[in-house]
Design a protein around this motif. Structure first.
Motif, PDB file in Angstrom:
ATOM      1  N   PRO A  10     -32.350 -25.185   8.748  1.00 33.04           N
ATOM      2  CA  PRO A  10     -33.655 -25.290   9.407  1.00 33.04           C
ATOM      3  C   PRO A  10     -33.582 -24.941  10.891  1.00 33.04           C
ATOM      4  N   LYS A  11     -34.733 -24.678  11.457  1.00 35.39           N
ATOM      5  CA  LYS A  11     -34.803 -24.319  12.877  1.00 35.39           C
ATOM      6  C   LYS A  11     -34.293 -25.436  13.770  1.00 35.39           C
ATOM      7  N   SER A  12     -34.426 -26.671  13.325  1.00 38.70           N
ATOM      8  CA  SER A  12     -33.958 -27.798  14.130  1.00 38.70           C
ATOM      9  C   SER A  12     -32.431 -27.841  14.218  1.00 38.70           C
ATOM     10  N   ALA A  13     -31.742 -27.131  13.341  1.00 38.27           N
ATOM     11  CA  ALA A  13     -30.280 -27.128  13.340  1.00 38.27           C
ATOM     12  C   ALA A  13     -29.717 -25.881  14.024  1.00 38.27           C
ATOM     13  N   ARG A  14     -30.560 -25.148  14.736  1.00 40.45           N
ATOM     14  CA  ARG A  14     -30.122 -23.915  15.392  1.00 40.45           C
ATOM     15  C   ARG A  14     -30.311 -23.997  16.893  1.00 40.45           C
ATOM     16  N   VAL A  15     -29.418 -23.348  17.609  1.00 42.11           N
ATOM     17  CA  VAL A  15     -29.623 -23.088  19.027  1.00 42.11           C
ATOM     18  C   VAL A  15     -30.354 -21.752  19.048  1.00 42.11           C
ATOM     19  N   ARG A  16     -31.621 -21.738  19.494  1.00 43.08           N
ATOM     20  CA  ARG A  16     -32.460 -20.567  19.282  1.00 43.08           C
ATOM     21  C   ARG A  16     -32.835 -19.816  20.549  1.00 43.08           C
ATOM     22  N   THR A  17     -33.274 -20.503  21.569  1.00 46.32           N
ATOM     23  CA  THR A  17     -33.828 -19.809  22.729  1.00 46.32           C
ATOM     24  C   THR A  17     -32.768 -19.591  23.803  1.00 46.32           C
ATOM     25  N   ARG A  18     -33.099 -18.735  24.732  1.00 46.93           N
ATOM     26  CA  ARG A  18     -32.202 -18.462  25.848  1.00 46.93           C
ATOM     27  C   ARG A  18     -31.939 -19.739  26.643  1.00 46.93           C
ATOM     28  N   ALA A  19     -32.960 -20.560  26.801  1.00 48.62           N
ATOM     29  CA  ALA A  19     -32.801 -21.821  27.534  1.00 48.62           C
ATOM     30  C   ALA A  19     -31.854 -22.769  26.785  1.00 48.62           C
ATOM     31  N   ASP A  20     -31.930 -22.775  25.471  1.00 47.83           N
ATOM     32  CA  ASP A  20     -31.012 -23.606  24.675  1.00 47.83           C
ATOM     33  C   ASP A  20     -29.570 -23.146  24.851  1.00 47.83           C
ATOM     34  N   TYR A  21     -29.363 -21.827  24.830  1.00 48.38           N
ATOM     35  CA  TYR A  21     -28.010 -21.293  25.028  1.00 48.38           C
ATOM     36  C   TYR A  21     -27.516 -21.601  26.440  1.00 48.38           C
ATOM     37  N   ALA A  22     -28.394 -21.445  27.434  1.00 47.75           N
ATOM     38  CA  ALA A  22     -28.004 -21.730  28.821  1.00 47.75           C
ATOM     39  C   ALA A  22     -27.636 -23.199  28.973  1.00 47.75           C
ATOM     40  N   CYS A  23     -28.395 -24.082  28.338  1.00 50.98           N
ATOM     41  CA  CYS A  23     -28.093 -25.511  28.392  1.00 50.98           C
ATOM     42  C   CYS A  23     -26.776 -25.810  27.708  1.00 50.98           C
ATOM     43  N   ALA A  24     -26.515 -25.126  26.598  1.00 49.57           N
ATOM     44  CA  ALA A  24     -25.262 -25.350  25.866  1.00 49.57           C
ATOM     45  C   ALA A  24     -24.061 -24.861  26.679  1.00 49.57           C
ATOM     46  N   PHE A  25     -24.217 -23.759  27.428  1.00 53.25           N
ATOM     47  CA  PHE A  25     -23.103 -23.210  28.192  1.00 53.25           C
ATOM     48  C   PHE A  25     -22.874 -23.940  29.514  1.00 53.25           C
ATOM     49  N   ASP A  26     -23.922 -24.555  30.062  1.00 53.19           N
ATOM     50  CA  ASP A  26     -23.779 -25.287  31.331  1.00 53.19           C
ATOM     51  C   ASP A  26     -23.029 -26.585  31.088  1.00 53.19           C
ATOM     52  N   ALA A  27     -21.978 -26.793  31.826  1.00 54.13           N
ATOM     53  CA  ALA A  27     -21.168 -28.016  31.770  1.00 54.13           C
ATOM     54  C   ALA A  27     -20.645 -28.283  30.364  1.00 54.13           C
ATOM     55  N   ALA A  28     -20.389 -27.227  29.627  1.00 54.10           N
ATOM     56  CA  ALA A  28     -19.880 -27.387  28.266  1.00 54.10           C
ATOM     57  C   ALA A  28     -18.364 -27.254  28.259  1.00 54.10           C
ATOM     58  N   ARG A  29     -17.772 -27.737  27.190  1.00 57.16           N
ATOM     59  CA  ARG A  29     -16.321 -27.595  27.003  1.00 57.16           C
ATOM     60  C   ARG A  29     -16.061 -26.407  26.099  1.00 57.16           C
ATOM     61  N   ARG A  30     -14.897 -25.804  26.263  1.00 53.37           N
ATOM     62  CA  ARG A  30     -14.550 -24.623  25.474  1.00 53.37           C
ATOM     63  C   ARG A  30     -13.237 -24.850  24.743  1.00 53.37           C
ATOM     64  N   VAL A  31     -13.206 -24.366  23.509  1.00 53.24           N
ATOM     65  CA  VAL A  31     -11.996 -24.426  22.692  1.00 53.24           C
ATOM     66  C   VAL A  31     -11.809 -23.026  22.113  1.00 53.24           C
ATOM     67  N   HIS A  32     -10.604 -22.486  22.240  1.00 53.81           N
ATOM     68  CA  HIS A  32     -10.323 -21.145  21.747  1.00 53.81           C
ATOM     69  C   HIS A  32      -9.539 -21.207  20.445  1.00 53.81           C
ATOM     70  N   GLY A  33      -9.903 -20.322  19.541  1.00 51.46           N
ATOM     71  CA  GLY A  33      -9.191 -20.178  18.282  1.00 51.46           C
ATOM     72  C   GLY A  33      -8.760 -18.732  18.117  1.00 51.46           C
ATOM     73  N   ALA A  34      -8.259 -18.416  16.943  1.00 52.00           N
ATOM     74  CA  ALA A  34      -7.773 -17.065  16.683  1.00 52.00           C
ATOM     75  C   ALA A  34      -8.917 -16.057  16.637  1.00 52.00           C
ATOM     76  N   HIS A  35     -10.080 -16.453  16.106  1.00 50.37           N
ATOM     77  CA  HIS A  35     -11.170 -15.506  15.896  1.00 50.37           C
ATOM     78  C   HIS A  35     -12.458 -15.878  16.615  1.00 50.37           C
ATOM     79  N   PHE A  36     -12.508 -17.087  17.183  1.00 51.72           N
ATOM     80  CA  PHE A  36     -13.731 -17.544  17.842  1.00 51.72           C
ATOM     81  C   PHE A  36     -13.405 -18.339  19.101  1.00 51.72           C
ATOM     82  N   GLN A  37     -14.397 -18.406  19.964  1.00 45.36           N
ATOM     83  CA  GLN A  37     -14.387 -19.347  21.069  1.00 45.36           C
ATOM     84  C   GLN A  37     -15.541 -20.306  20.771  1.00 45.36           C
ATOM     85  N   LEU A  38     -15.259 -21.593  20.803  1.00 47.78           N
ATOM     86  CA  LEU A  38     -16.298 -22.594  20.571  1.00 47.78           C
ATOM     87  C   LEU A  38     -16.686 -23.186  21.910  1.00 47.78           C
TER      88      LEU A  38
END
Length: 140
Positions: A10-38
């Protein structure tokens, strides 16, 4: 054709808008894997089903849309399967170019491993296959 409520994304389980992505990237933690960065930002107020997934699979990963969409489908399916166990927060997966060359099972494995490292999923037992010899603690 209707799908069961557990298998929907559902839409409630998605990060959808540019503002949502910006909020997720601001002050977020990062974990690197072999094929993805979380990139993840946990939410301190626990609410059931509050985990949200964002995906960034650019043309640098693969020029063909078919391959980019395959990566997205695999991650969405893995997220759906683990959604009930996830802690609240925003989880954005940024695909690396190595993701184009691996099979779906490897993508799912990297997804689960990164979610465990982020603390969103309980970690699996890391004990080896050999059993410990019995100890003589009964002599006390």
């Amino acid at each position: 054709m209707t799908s069961s409520p557990d298998l929907r994304f559902p839409k409630s389980a998605r990060v959808r808008t540019r503002a949502d992505y910006a909020c997720a990237f601001d002050a977020a933690r990062r974990v690197h894997g072999a094929h993805f960065q979380l990139v993840f930002k946990t939410d301190p107020t626990p609410a059931p089903g509050a985990a949200r997934l964002g995906l960034a699979v650019s043309r640098k990963v693969d020029k063909r849309a078919v391959q980019r969409n395959r990566i997205r489908r695999v991650l969405k399916e893995a997220f759906r399967a683990a959604h009930a166990q996830l802690g609240p927060g925003s989880y954005v997966f940024v695909a690396k170019p190595s993701a184009r060359a691996v099979e779906n099972a490897a993508l799912r494995h990297d997804f689960l491993r990164l979610m465990q490292r982020a603390g969103a999923l309980p970690s699996t037992s890391t004990q080896g296959t050999m059993q410990r010899p019995p100890t003589n603690d009964d002599s006390a």
